[in-house]
Structures are given as structure tokens and as C-alpha cells.
Enzyme design. Structure first.
Site, PDB file in Angstrom:
ATOM      1  N   HIS A  61      -7.861 -16.924   7.956  1.00 47.08           N
ATOM      2  CA  HIS A  61      -6.801 -15.926   7.758  1.00 47.08           C
ATOM      3  C   HIS A  61      -6.053 -16.235   6.473  1.00 47.08           C
ATOM      4  CE1 HIS A  61      -3.586 -13.225   9.795  1.00 47.08           C
ATOM      5  NE2 HIS A  61      -3.414 -13.217   8.482  1.00 47.08           N
ATOM      6  N   HIS A  63      -4.758 -14.363   2.367  1.00 43.98           N
ATOM      7  CA  HIS A  63      -4.575 -13.178   1.518  1.00 43.98           C
ATOM      8  C   HIS A  63      -4.765 -13.614   0.068  1.00 43.98           C
ATOM      9  CE1 HIS A  63      -2.847 -10.940   4.947  1.00 43.98           C
ATOM     10  NE2 HIS A  63      -2.377 -12.124   5.279  1.00 43.98           N
ATOM     11  N   LEU A  64      -5.739 -13.012  -0.598  1.00 46.86           N
ATOM     12  CA  LEU A  64      -6.039 -13.386  -1.976  1.00 46.86           C
ATOM     13  C   LEU A  64      -5.555 -12.354  -2.995  1.00 46.86           C
ATOM     14  CD1 LEU A  64      -9.579 -14.968  -1.478  1.00 46.86           C
ATOM     15  CD2 LEU A  64      -7.362 -16.112  -1.645  1.00 46.86           C
ATOM     16  N   ASN A  95      -5.991  -6.281   3.445  1.00 50.29           N
ATOM     17  CA  ASN A  95      -4.856  -5.490   2.940  1.00 50.29           C
ATOM     18  C   ASN A  95      -4.645  -5.688   1.440  1.00 50.29           C
ATOM     19  OD1 ASN A  95      -4.022  -8.129   3.475  1.00 50.29           O
ATOM     20  ND2 ASN A  95      -1.935  -7.544   3.985  1.00 50.29           N
ATOM     21  N   HIS A 233      -2.282 -15.388  14.047  1.00 54.17           N
ATOM     22  CA  HIS A 233      -0.971 -16.049  13.911  1.00 54.17           C
ATOM     23  C   HIS A 233      -0.047 -15.900  15.137  1.00 54.17           C
ATOM     24  CE1 HIS A 233      -0.123 -11.941  12.775  1.00 54.17           C
ATOM     25  NE2 HIS A 233      -0.458 -12.089  11.499  1.00 54.17           N
ATOM     26  N   ASP A 306      -2.688 -18.303   6.948  1.00 59.32           N
ATOM     27  CA  ASP A 306      -2.019 -17.036   6.616  1.00 59.32           C
ATOM     28  C   ASP A 306      -1.401 -17.127   5.216  1.00 59.32           C
ATOM     29  OD1 ASP A 306      -1.146 -14.440   6.763  1.00 59.32           O
ATOM     30  OD2 ASP A 306       0.428 -14.793   8.247  1.00 59.32           O
ATOM     31  N   HIS A 310       3.237 -14.312  -3.092  1.00 55.52           N
ATOM     32  CA  HIS A 310       4.021 -13.202  -3.635  1.00 55.52           C
ATOM     33  C   HIS A 310       4.620 -13.615  -4.972  1.00 55.52           C
ATOM     34  CE1 HIS A 310       3.834 -10.625  -0.122  1.00 55.52           C
ATOM     35  NE2 HIS A 310       4.232 -11.616   0.647  1.00 55.52           N
TER      36      HIS A 310
END
Length: 427
Positions: A61, A63-64, A95, A233, A306, A310
Site C-alpha cells: 500500500h 502512493h507514488l 489514485n 490501513h 501507506d 505531499h
């Protein structure tokens, strides 16, 4: 033919019932020999004395951000951070912008990662087109392109009916539906966990019931369909108990927890502000203890990061307006060793199950083990190395970590993917 000899380490692979001092010989990306005292000449010899040699860590899990949010992370920076954290395989959530909801997007992500030659990438594709919750993606075509599971992560699968249809299609494909369990009608507008912290900060809270209701729905649908459900999560005591009971009932359910949910409570928001804002939010001390209990008793199948980078401006807003999420690749193993192994909550054997063996099983990949003839995806770490995490030194493009300055015990020293050393810890 290139060869690598790893000598003198404690080799630990639960899937192969290995736990002892062995040497490993790697040839052209494949493990050729595992035995004590190998004397074979190799192009390179890695001294692993005093260290632990395990199957490469697998993060199911993350996010790239590429494509669409390269200001926060790219495949290159994200995967560089992943291998620095000992991860040899990463499952990016869909996403992105645009959403990974078609075979071309899945193939492009895999090809991009292969060109970089860092960690392997196994994309998790969207359940619904645009993750909008209206119509299903072409699940068979996405699996054919390389997707290993399906999720609308960032939001839950919108309706029970859509979830049921997705699960029925997923069964013959042998893949799981991974759900971000949240009922938006209960959580909308929330910033942190509902309770005294939210009240003191005068922001809207996200109640435990938002997660609990969705987990209950998903378990009922999964049981009726006979399908595989993976709860992403997990963060609340009631959700943990529901999964525990579901497993006893024979429901095909697995779950993951994150290092931040077994390390921090919502009280951290007072000190860290938006660096402690994530979804699901940091919960109460009672929930944290329930997560730790679920890890210890085997209810929890995997630890996942996770990892959610940002750009600074997205976190430098008010608590109500800032983005959810933190980076996690480079701190996950250190936190797990420090908070779980060195506190005697779990063994090293159990930790490898949680961070390598079980994640590989969940995505149905022949990883998470050290066996002759198998892929030489290997993580080497010093379980007792004391170090201080500095977010300024992170390989990620982003800096949104609540663990800056934390003293940890245990660190990755070498990461090997397909027989190639892709990360060495600086001396």
C-alpha cells in the site's frame, strides 16, 4: 553471468523454514545456493556478519503520485526511498491523475519502474472507472496488464452493490478487493479523530464508526460472495475485532496496519499539526493498543506504509484544509523493529511474515521467500543499529513525516533486487 555471495548473516525466511547462519550465492538474479560456509568465488562478496538476511520487503500500500502529482513524488524518487527502506517490491494505489483504471496506465507504470531498475512495481488498479464508484473497470484486462488487486483507495468502494459485482469478477481472477473502509456520510469534513483532541482544536472529527460500519459491510458482502477482501490501513479496535471474528467464521479476509497507527495516537496532532494528519486518522490510545494486540495475535496479516507524499504547500495549510498523509518507506522497518521486536511484542520471524511473506501471498506473487531457484530479492538489515531519522536526508521528494528526529533501533544496510544491489546504507 554476475555473481554475488552474501556471507555470515542470520538468514530468516518463514516460507522456507529457514532461520540460521547461512551463506547465499546469487547468479544472474537467481538464488543458486543456500548453505553454511560457502567458499565459491563471486564477483562481489557482501559481509552480513551480525546482520539479518531476509526476503525482500513487500509494501502492498503506497502512493507514488506519478502521473499527475510529480511535484510531490515521482516513480524515481518514490522507488529510491522504497529501496532505502528495504522494500524490493511496491504496490502503488490507483489514485493518480488520471486514475489507473485502464490497462495502458497499468502497463506504463510497470514499464517506468523497470527502466529505473530499483524496486519492482505491482500496481493495484481501480475498482471503478475514475474511482468514481459508478461503473466497474475491466478487471480481467487489468489483471492481464499486470494489476495484482483492485481498490478505489482514497475512498471506499462506493456501494455494496458495486463491491459485490467487483468481488464476483475478482474470484476467477484470483485477486483481492482492497478497500479503504470509510463511510463518507459519517466522516465528511473531518480532519482528525473524533474525540477530545478534535474538540480542543475545534475541528470536525472522523468517528471510529465511519471505519467500523464499512468494515462490517465489506465482511458481509465478502462472505456472501466467497471472495477475497483485504482491509487497508485498519485503525480501530472494533474493526480489528470484526476482522478477527470474520477470520474465525472462514471469511477470506486479510488486513494491514501502518507503522503510524501502531506508534502514534491523536495526541500527536497537538505537537505535529498537519504532519500528524492522515486518513484514517491517528486514533485513541485504546485503538492503538487494539492494533498492537491484533499484530501480536496474528489477526493482522501485513504491515504496509501507506506512503503518501505531499509537496510542502499541501501540508502548510490549516488543519482542516491540509492534505491527508505522510511518507513512510524509510521509517517502516526501523519503527517496526523498535516498537514491536525490541519491545518483545513479536519475534523477528513474525516481523518477516508481516513485511515480506504475507504481503507477497496477498498479491499472489512468488516473492517473500529465499529459496534455491527463486528471485534474488533480498533485504539485509542490522537489527541493533541505533540511528536517528532525519527527514532532510530522505530520498523521497516530499518531507511530510511525523518521525523526524526519532531515535530508532534497527536499519536496512543493503537492498538487493533481482540480484543487483540497489541500495547500500552510507557508513
Amino acid at each position: 553471468m554476475t555473481t554475488l555471495l552474501i556471507k555470515g548473516g542470520r538468514v530468516l525466511s518463514p516460507e522456507d523454514s529457514l532461520d540460521g547462519c547461512f551463506d547465499l550465492l546469487v547468479e544472474d538474479g537467481t538464488i543458486r545456493h543456500i548453505a553454511p560456509g560457502l567458499t565459491t568465488r563471486a564477483d562481489e562478496t557482501l559481509d552480513a556478519s551480525g546482520q539479518v538476511v531476509v526476503p525482500g520487503l513487500v509494501d502492498i500500500h503506497a502512493h507514488l503520485r506519478e502521473p499527475g502529482a510529480e511535484a510531490s513524488e515521482t516513480l524515481k524518487t518514490g522507488l529510491a526511498a522504497a529501496v532505502a527502506g528495504g522494500f524490493t517490491a511496491v504496490c502503488p494505489m490507483p489514485n493518480t491523475q488520471p486514475v489507473n483504471d485502464c490497462p495502458d496506465a497499468t502497463r506504463a507504470m510497470i514499464a517506468g519502474a523497470q527502466k529505473l531498475g530499483l524496486a519492482r512495481v505491482f500496481p493495484i488498479a481501480a475498482v471503478s472507472l475514475g474511482s468514481a464508484g459508478e461503473s466497474l473497470t475491466d478487471l480481467p484486462a487489468l489483471v492481464g496488464a499486470g494489476a495484482v488487486a483492485f481498490s478505489d483507495d482514497g475512498r471506499p468502494v462506493k456501494t455494496a452493490g458495486l463491491l459485490q459485482r467487483a468481488m464476483k469478477q475478482a474470484i476467477p481472477l484470483g485477486v483481492a478487493i482492497v478497500d479503504h473502509c470509510e463511510d463518507p456520510s459519517l466522516s465528511a469534513g473531518g480532519s482528525v479523530n473524533e474525540g477530545p483532541v478534535a474538540d480542543r482544536l475545534r475541528v470536525r472529527g472522523i468517528p471510529n464508526s465511519s471505519e467500523d460500519v464499512c468494515v462490517a459491510r465489506d465482511l458481509i458482502v465478502a462472505e456472501a460472495a466467497g471472495a477475497r477482501l483485504h482491509v487497508a490501513h485498519l485503525s480501530t479496535a472494533r474493526a480489528m475485532e470484526q476482522v478477527r471474528v470474520g477470520k474465525r467464521r472462514g471469511i477470506r479476509v486479510t488486513c494491514e496496519v501502518t507503522p503510524h497507527h501502531f506508534t502514534l495516537t491523536d495526541e500527536a496532532v497537538f505537537q505535529l499539526g498537519t504532519l500528524a494528519k492522515m486518513n484514517p486518522p491517528l486514533r485513541s490510545a485504546c485503538d492503538l493498543e487494539a492494533v498492537l494486540a491484533g499484530i501480536a495475535d496474528g489477526t493482522v496479516d501485513a504491515i504496509a506504509t501507506d506512503h503518501a507524499p505531499h509537496a510542502a504547500e499541501l501540508k502548510q495549510k490549516s488543519l482542516a484544509e491540509a492534505a491527508f498523509g505522510i511518507i513512510g518507506f524509510e521509517t517502516a522497518l526501523g519503527l517496526a523493529l523498535t516498537q514491536l521486536v525490541h519491545t518483545s511484542r513479536i519475534s523477528l520471524w513474525h516481523l518477516v511474515l508481516l513485511m515480506s511473506t504475507n504481503p507477497a501471498r496477498i498479491i499472489n506473487q512468488p516473492l517473500g521467500r529465499l529459496t534455491v531457484g527463486g528471485a534474488a530479492d533480498i533485504t539485509v538489515f542490522d537489527p541493533n543499529l541505533e540511528w536517528t531519522y532525519s527527514v532532510a536526508d530522505s530520498r523521497s521528494k516530499s518531507r511530510n513525516s511525523p518521525f523526524d528526529g526519532w531515535k530508532l533501533r534497527g536499519a536496512v544496510t543493503t537492498t538487493i533486487v533481482a540480484g543487483k544491489i540497489v541500495y547500500r546504507r552510507p557508513r
